[in-house]
Design an enzyme around this catalytic site. Structure first.
Site, short mmCIF file in Angstrom:
data_model
loop_
_atom_site.label_atom_id
_atom_site.label_comp_id
_atom_site.label_asym_id
_atom_site.label_seq_id
_atom_site.Cartn_x
_atom_site.Cartn_y
_atom_site.Cartn_z
N CYS A 43 18.60 89.99 -32.74
CA CYS A 43 17.79 88.78 -32.78
C CYS A 43 18.63 87.52 -32.85
CB CYS A 43 16.82 88.83 -33.96
SG CYS A 43 15.77 87.37 -34.08
N LYS A 51 17.81 83.31 -26.93
CA LYS A 51 16.84 83.29 -25.83
C LYS A 51 15.90 82.10 -25.97
CE LYS A 51 13.13 85.30 -26.48
NZ LYS A 51 12.20 86.37 -26.91
N TYR A 179 8.83 92.03 -21.14
CA TYR A 179 8.91 90.65 -21.62
C TYR A 179 10.30 90.05 -21.43
CZ TYR A 179 11.23 92.21 -25.94
OH TYR A 179 12.13 92.72 -26.85
N GLU A 183 10.72 86.68 -19.33
CA GLU A 183 11.28 85.52 -20.00
C GLU A 183 12.51 84.98 -19.27
OE1 GLU A 183 9.89 86.38 -24.62
OE2 GLU A 183 11.82 87.16 -23.91
N HIS A 437 -10.05 68.95 -32.03
CA HIS A 437 -10.16 68.33 -30.69
C HIS A 437 -9.28 67.09 -30.59
CE1 HIS A 437 -12.17 67.35 -26.92
NE2 HIS A 437 -12.27 66.09 -27.35
N GLU A 442 -8.81 74.77 -29.52
CA GLU A 442 -10.23 74.70 -29.80
C GLU A 442 -11.05 75.63 -28.90
OE1 GLU A 442 -12.45 71.07 -28.46
OE2 GLU A 442 -10.47 70.45 -27.75
#
Length: 460
Positions: A43, A51, A179, A183, A437, A442
């Site tokens: 990581c 990344k 992924y 990515e 909003h 929302e």
């Protein structure tokens, strides 16, 4: 006199191993951690963190295009890859140092070298000899898988090398549909690299909701990524002008670099697990129970090496649960249900819970709430970009069992959705939440009409 040199010996100083070691040491236990590379694991060193920096860097090209519609005059922009790498490496070194200090401050001993299990109570670290220990924790993570049976396969890089390329290629072919592949396709494309993404399956991102998969493939192509599905490499050939990727469908693509992003495998090679009698699964991961215990009584494993849910926060929680159970007398199991995840594609994805197909298989009847719409930011700029929001609800209980978002800030939204869903929120409770909003978020609480998706649904 103590029976062993240590109470716990951890092999691997990634996120899961470090969390377990720190907590165990803070209980007063004698703890050692062996790491053959820099502290921080995948990581920090060659995964999530660098990344994300690359994603940030690559997104500016899209922001600059949008800025013109908001009245900004943008001069010709250039990107300095070496300068970015230097800053990225500086930050990674700082973060790795933080991990080292945290281990030392907790009282754990760090041993630099590859650890190997000699027997159920003995660990050998290359260059440091052997030590005895009451408990052993395997936390070595995973590494990129690369094919070995394709002519020229050694000419391609993996995600490991992608973080340290001496210069940006002008053209790249990325093989894979998960992924990592998606990515990096967004990253290289955003940095101005002519990017081709090739995947053998019918669509990208296997395991994600089908509407999400189709939507992301479409949006990637809008941004300039060439997506080629249902084929794979048969060979890579080096020529005077670059690398030629040959595909099973008969087409060839020339590029300056080829990247394998075909998945990851548990890093168990050379750990001596067989000697200790530790059982592996058919896929080569360490087999563990719900407490992360292997079949050998005093050996545990956490994180990607167990191939349960391969996410950094999961490894951390598994490591924490192990320490709580074994060193604080608080039996703890990490619940792998309803874990949110993010894909930092462009546009990004946030998902928690079940895909529609999986929900129908589990619950039988489900209700779907679905919308595709233009994000306010890009609608103003006249860009042809769409966001996707989808809720999957168990019809019998009204419980929200799946939430899928593709669009700006989707990873940030999904964290909050995961809290409610972990608590078992129903659609009625979800709808009772007042909207914020104007936001994309929302839309999550204003979906009212049930919808049976046909393709990608309606465009707002």
């Amino acid at each position: 006199m103590a029976q062993y040199d240590y109470d716990l010996f951890v092999i691997g100083a990634g996120s899961g191993g470090v969390r377990a070691a720190r907590l165990a040491a803070m209980s007063g236990a004698r703890v050692a951690v062996a790491e053959e590379d820099r502290v921080g694991g995948t990581c920090v060193i060659r995964g999530c963190i660098p990344k994300k920096f690359m994603v940030y860097a690559s997104e500016f090209s899209h922001h600059l295009k949008t800025a013109k519609s908001y009245g900004w005059t943008v001069e010709r922009a250039t990107f300095d890859w070496p300068a970015f790498l230097a800053e990225k490496d500086k930050e990674i070194a700082r973060l790795s140092g933080v991990y080292v200090r945290n281990l030392h401050n907790a009282g754990a001993e760090l041993v630099h070298g590859k650890g190997r299990v000699v027997d159920a109570h003995t660990v050998e670290v290359a260059g440091h000899g052997t030590s005895t220990t009451g408990k052993i924790l395997i936390a070595t993570g995973g590494r990129p898988w690369r094919p070995s049976d394709i002519p020229g396969c050694e000419l391609a890089i993996t995600s490991n090398e992608a973080f340290q390329l001496p210069e940006l290629p002008k053209r790249i072919v990325i093989a894979g549909g998960g992924y990592i592949a998606v990515e990096f396709a967004g990253i290289f494309n955003g940095l101005g690299v002519d990017t081709t993404l090739v995947y053998r399956g019918p669509n990208l991102l296997r395991g994600f909701d089908d509407d999400v998969r189709s939507h992301v493939a479409e949006e990637l192509e809008k941004r300039g990524v060439k997506v080629i599905l249902a084929t794979q490499h048969t060979a890579i050939e080096k020529t005077a002008s670059g690398l030629v990727s040959r595909f099973a469908n008969g087409h060839d693509v020339e590029s300056d670099a080829v990247m394998w992003a075909l998945g990851r495998e548990p890093y168990v090679e050379g750990l001596g697990l067989e000697a200790a009698g530790v059982k592996l699964t058919e896929k080569g991961s360490v087999a563990v129970d719900e407490y992360s215990r292997t079949n050998v009584e005093n050996i545990w494993a956490v994180g990607d090496v167990t191939d349960r849910i391969n996410l950094t926060p999961v490894a951390i929680r598994e490591g924490q649960a192990f320490a709580e159970t074994e060193f604080y007398d608080r039996p703890t199991k990490f619940d792998h249900e309803m874990v949110a995840s993010a894909v930092f594609s462009q546009p990004p994805i946030g998902a928690v819970g079940l895909a529609e197909a999986d929900a129908r298989h589990r619950y039988g009847k489900v209700d779907i709430y679905f919308a595709r719409l233009r994000p306010m930011k890009y609608a103003f700029a006249g860009a042809d970009e769409r966001a996707l929001i989808k809720l999957v609800v168990d019809s019998a209980t009204e419980r929200v069992v799946g939430c899928h978002v593709v669009g700006p800030d989707a990873p940030e939204m999904i964290q909050m959705a995961a809290i409610a869903m972990k608590m078992g929120v129903t659609k009625t409770q979800w709808d009772a939440t007042c909207a914020v909003h104007p936001t994309l978020a929302e839309e999550l609480v204003t979906l009212r009409e049930k919808y049976v998706p046909m393709g990608l649904g309606q465009v707002a």
